[in-house]
Design a protein around this motif. Structure first.
Motif, PDB file in Angstrom:
ATOM      1  N   GLU A 188       0.828  -1.216   0.000  1.00 28.93           N
ATOM      2  CA  GLU A 188       0.000   0.000   0.000  1.00 28.93           C
ATOM      3  C   GLU A 188       0.856   1.256   0.000  1.00 28.93           C
ATOM      4  OE1 GLU A 188      -3.392   2.216   2.774  1.00 28.93           O
ATOM      5  OE2 GLU A 188      -2.490   0.324   3.422  1.00 28.93           O
ATOM      6  N   HIS A 189       1.882   1.291   0.875  1.00 25.85           N
ATOM      7  CA  HIS A 189       2.770   2.460   0.922  1.00 25.85           C
ATOM      8  C   HIS A 189       3.543   2.606  -0.386  1.00 25.85           C
ATOM      9  CE1 HIS A 189       2.756   1.772   5.516  1.00 25.85           C
ATOM     10  NE2 HIS A 189       1.866   2.689   5.209  1.00 25.85           N
ATOM     11  N   ASP A 190       3.979   1.492  -0.936  1.00 27.79           N
ATOM     12  CA  ASP A 190       4.727   1.513  -2.190  1.00 27.79           C
ATOM     13  C   ASP A 190       3.883   2.126  -3.304  1.00 27.79           C
ATOM     14  OD1 ASP A 190       7.256   0.378  -3.571  1.00 27.79           O
ATOM     15  OD2 ASP A 190       5.631  -0.342  -4.822  1.00 27.79           O
ATOM     16  N   GLU A 191       2.656   1.660  -3.423  1.00 23.25           N
ATOM     17  CA  GLU A 191       1.774   2.165  -4.475  1.00 23.25           C
ATOM     18  C   GLU A 191       1.391   3.617  -4.231  1.00 23.25           C
ATOM     19  OE1 GLU A 191      -1.390  -0.640  -4.385  1.00 23.25           O
ATOM     20  OE2 GLU A 191      -0.289  -2.176  -5.524  1.00 23.25           O
ATOM     21  N   GLN A 192       1.223   3.973  -2.964  1.00 24.13           N
ATOM     22  CA  GLN A 192       0.850   5.351  -2.649  1.00 24.13           C
ATOM     23  C   GLN A 192       1.964   6.328  -3.007  1.00 24.13           C
ATOM     24  OE1 GLN A 192       0.280   6.752   1.587  1.00 24.13           O
ATOM     25  NE2 GLN A 192      -1.850   6.744   0.909  1.00 24.13           N
ATOM     26  N   GLY A 193       3.208   5.971  -2.689  1.00 25.10           N
ATOM     27  CA  GLY A 193       4.331   6.837  -3.034  1.00 25.10           C
ATOM     28  C   GLY A 193       4.470   7.010  -4.530  1.00 25.10           C
ATOM     29  N   SER A 194       4.339   5.916  -5.272  1.00 25.93           N
ATOM     30  CA  SER A 194       4.451   5.993  -6.735  1.00 25.93           C
ATOM     31  C   SER A 194       3.317   6.823  -7.329  1.00 25.93           C
ATOM     32  CB  SER A 194       4.446   4.577  -7.330  1.00 25.93           C
ATOM     33  OG  SER A 194       5.595   3.869  -6.931  1.00 25.93           O
ATOM     34  N   ALA A 195       2.112   6.643  -6.803  1.00 21.38           N
ATOM     35  CA  ALA A 195       0.963   7.394  -7.326  1.00 21.38           C
ATOM     36  C   ALA A 195       1.112   8.887  -7.052  1.00 21.38           C
ATOM     37  CB  ALA A 195      -0.331   6.865  -6.710  1.00 21.38           C
ATOM     38  N   PHE A 196       1.644   9.239  -5.873  1.00 19.53           N
ATOM     39  CA  PHE A 196       1.856  10.658  -5.552  1.00 19.53           C
ATOM     40  C   PHE A 196       2.843  11.288  -6.529  1.00 19.53           C
ATOM     41  CE2 PHE A 196       4.616  13.778  -3.472  1.00 19.53           C
ATOM     42  CZ  PHE A 196       3.693  14.775  -3.183  1.00 19.53           C
ATOM     43  N   ALA A 197       3.994  10.645  -6.702  1.00 16.03           N
ATOM     44  CA  ALA A 197       5.012  11.210  -7.597  1.00 16.03           C
ATOM     45  C   ALA A 197       4.491  11.294  -9.021  1.00 16.03           C
ATOM     46  CB  ALA A 197       6.279  10.352  -7.540  1.00 16.03           C
ATOM     47  N   ARG A 198       3.811  10.251  -9.473  1.00 19.71           N
ATOM     48  CA  ARG A 198       3.264  10.252 -10.832  1.00 19.71           C
ATOM     49  C   ARG A 198       2.219  11.358 -10.995  1.00 19.71           C
ATOM     50  NH1 ARG A 198       2.344   5.326 -10.808  1.00 19.71           N
ATOM     51  NH2 ARG A 198       0.144   5.369 -10.190  1.00 19.71           N
ATOM     52  N   GLY A 199       1.384  11.566  -9.976  1.00 23.56           N
ATOM     53  CA  GLY A 199       0.368  12.601 -10.049  1.00 23.56           C
ATOM     54  C   GLY A 199       0.949  13.993 -10.137  1.00 23.56           C
ATOM     55  N   VAL A 200       2.017  14.251  -9.385  1.00 22.16           N
ATOM     56  CA  VAL A 200       2.663  15.565  -9.435  1.00 22.16           C
ATOM     57  C   VAL A 200       3.293  15.788 -10.799  1.00 22.16           C
ATOM     58  CG1 VAL A 200       4.535  16.970  -8.498  1.00 22.16           C
ATOM     59  CG2 VAL A 200       3.045  15.686  -6.946  1.00 22.16           C
ATOM     60  N   ILE A 201       3.980  14.775 -11.321  1.00 20.26           N
ATOM     61  CA  ILE A 201       4.650  14.917 -12.621  1.00 20.26           C
ATOM     62  C   ILE A 201       3.634  15.131 -13.732  1.00 20.26           C
ATOM     63  CG2 ILE A 201       6.024  13.672 -14.344  1.00 20.26           C
ATOM     64  CD1 ILE A 201       7.550  12.399 -12.004  1.00 20.26           C
ATOM     65  N   GLU A 202       2.530  14.418 -13.703  1.00 18.57           N
ATOM     66  CA  GLU A 202       1.498  14.591 -14.746  1.00 18.57           C
ATOM     67  C   GLU A 202       0.925  15.994 -14.743  1.00 18.57           C
ATOM     68  OE1 GLU A 202      -1.263  11.534 -13.803  1.00 18.57           O
ATOM     69  OE2 GLU A 202      -0.129   9.938 -14.819  1.00 18.57           O
ATOM     70  N   ARG A 203       0.806  16.591 -13.557  1.00 20.38           N
ATOM     71  CA  ARG A 203       0.207  17.916 -13.451  1.00 20.38           C
ATOM     72  C   ARG A 203       1.215  19.043 -13.674  1.00 20.38           C
ATOM     73  NH1 ARG A 203      -2.419  14.498 -10.072  1.00 20.38           N
ATOM     74  NH2 ARG A 203      -4.663  14.796  -9.685  1.00 20.38           N
ATOM     75  N   ALA A 204       2.453  18.840 -13.176  1.00 20.80           N
ATOM     76  CA  ALA A 204       3.372  19.980 -13.149  1.00 20.80           C
ATOM     77  C   ALA A 204       4.805  19.641 -13.533  1.00 20.80           C
ATOM     78  CB  ALA A 204       3.359  20.605 -11.749  1.00 20.80           C
ATOM     79  N   GLY A 205       5.116  18.373 -13.811  1.00 22.05           N
ATOM     80  CA  GLY A 205       6.458  17.999 -14.242  1.00 22.05           C
ATOM     81  C   GLY A 205       7.378  17.633 -13.090  1.00 22.05           C
TER      82      GLY A 205
END
Length: 391
Positions: A340-357
């Motif tokens: 759960e923590h692994d997926e949450q960290g990856s999703a956070f980073a991916r979400g920031v990059i998709e929105r703002a790089g």
């Protein structure tokens, strides 16, 4: 090829007779050794890491290749992160024995703090005077040796699984460094049928990203301080510990097997409400660091590593399926990795990059207040909105 997950705690019956004889000779010196008997820790860690065998030295060709890959990885990571450290990390290409020596030293302050917490005299009015005296006697005679043995088990067992220094973000003292554990790299690469050079470059990127972030002073200090607070907050139960260790006998095979068994149940029984309050802080920091590392590795490695998707999946599985090793470290130091923590960290980073790089994600390490809250980890847009508002 998909290997089976790592086995549970591997030390069964009949494994400790020779080690017990060796440690028995040191028992008297342990009586005045302080909170943790370091020679015991070293002997146990080396025995567990090598299971009594002799380790072959690292080949010069492996050392040369991994040092060169580390140099190349540093160039690519600096380009992606913008983090240029004044610290030039040292590079260690070692076997399991070398990993033990490096980490027993760097984990020393945290392990001693943990030992002091577990050996704290009982303060509760509900503890009878007789039990308190028995605890004091155990602390002066048995506990330094026991603490050394359990520290050695943890470090030695991790030496079987760690590919480098930062598979688990251990609260190591001193400057960040790059470490490559060659026998573990070879075993993992063969088990997953990975392309050897691609895999080693991926691991080099992983090590370099972690070392680069941990070279940021506040990040390294916060990790060490959080873990130190966590281990200092154990609440030892005199009755439980007395029952566990009062019959400890190095000459008795069953006693050795009991002590070297997975101590997770004992550690869980001594957890405190204070630790429950600290754990979310540790998890936010390590989850964020893991997600950020994955994102930078993808940006730097995907264009250069032909077998990148296969290696990424193997490494993700390695991170969350290490069995007894991670469970022990999680209960002991609060550094528990879950899917759960692994997926949450990856999703956070991916979400920031998709929105703002990636440039915006790099701002995580500007200062301590840039770390996301739990709500922001779950909704990266909230984190972006907050840091924009702060600006």
């Amino acid at each position: 090829m998909t290997p089976e997950p790592q086995s549970e705690w591997p030390f069964g019956k009949g494994r400790f007779e020779e080690l017990g004889r060796s440690l028995g000779k040191m028992f008297e010196s342990a009586r005045s050794a302080g909170p943790l008997h370091w020679e015991t820790a070293r002997r146990v860690a080396q025995w567990v890491a090598l299971t009594g065998r002799t380790e072959q030295p690292v080949a010069d060709v492996d050392a040369a290749q991994l040092r060169e890959l580390a140099r190349v990885a540093q160039v690519h990571v600096a380009e992606r992160t913008g983090l240029v450290s004044s610290l030039e990390p040292s590079v260690h290409v070692v076997g399991r024995s070398g990993w033990v020596e490096l980490n027993l030293e760097s984990l020393g302050p945290t392990l001693e703090r943990l030992s002091r917490a577990l050996q704290a005299p009982p303060t509760s009015e509900n503890v009878p005077e007789l039990a308190a005296r028995a605890m004091l006697e155990l602390q002066q005679t048995v506990f330094p040796m026991v603490a050394g043995m359990q520290a050695g088990v943890m470090v030695g067992y991790l030496a079987h699984h760690m590919l480098g220094q930062y598979d688990v973000p251990l609260p190591a003292s001193g400057a960040p460094r790059l470490v490559f554990v060659v026998p573990n790299l070879d075993a993992f690469q063969e088990a997953w049928a990975l392309e050897r050079d691609d895999f080693r470059f991926y691991v080099a990127l992983h090590e370099v990203v972690h070392a680069t972030v941990l070279a940021v002073p506040w990040v390294r200090e916060q990790l060490v301080q959080l873990v130190d607070r966590y281990v200092s907050a154990f609440e030892p139960d005199p009755n439980l510990l007395r029952g566990q260790f009062s019959s400890f006998d190095l000459s008795d095979q069953a006693s050795m097997e009991s002590l070297m068994a997975d101590p997770s149940d004992l550690l869980r029984a001594m957890r405190s409400p204070a630790q429950a309050a600290i754990l979310p802080e540790i998890q936010i920091l390590t989850t964020t660091l893991t997600g950020y590392t994955d994102a930078v590795i993808e940006q730097a490695g995907a264009p250069l590593i032909a077998t990148f998707p296969m290696i990424r999946e193997a490494m993700r599985r390695h991170r969350v399926e290490r069995g007894g090793a991670d469970r022990f470290v999680g209960h002991l130091l609060g550094l528990e990795a879950t899917r759960e923590h692994d997926e949450q960290g990856s999703a956070f980073a991916r979400g920031v990059i998709e929105r703002a790089g990636l440039e915006r994600l790099n701002r995580l390490w500007e200062r301590e207040t840039m770390l996301p809250t739990q709500s922001e980890l779950e909704a990266p847009g909230l984190w972006l909105a907050r840091i924009d508002l702060e600006d």
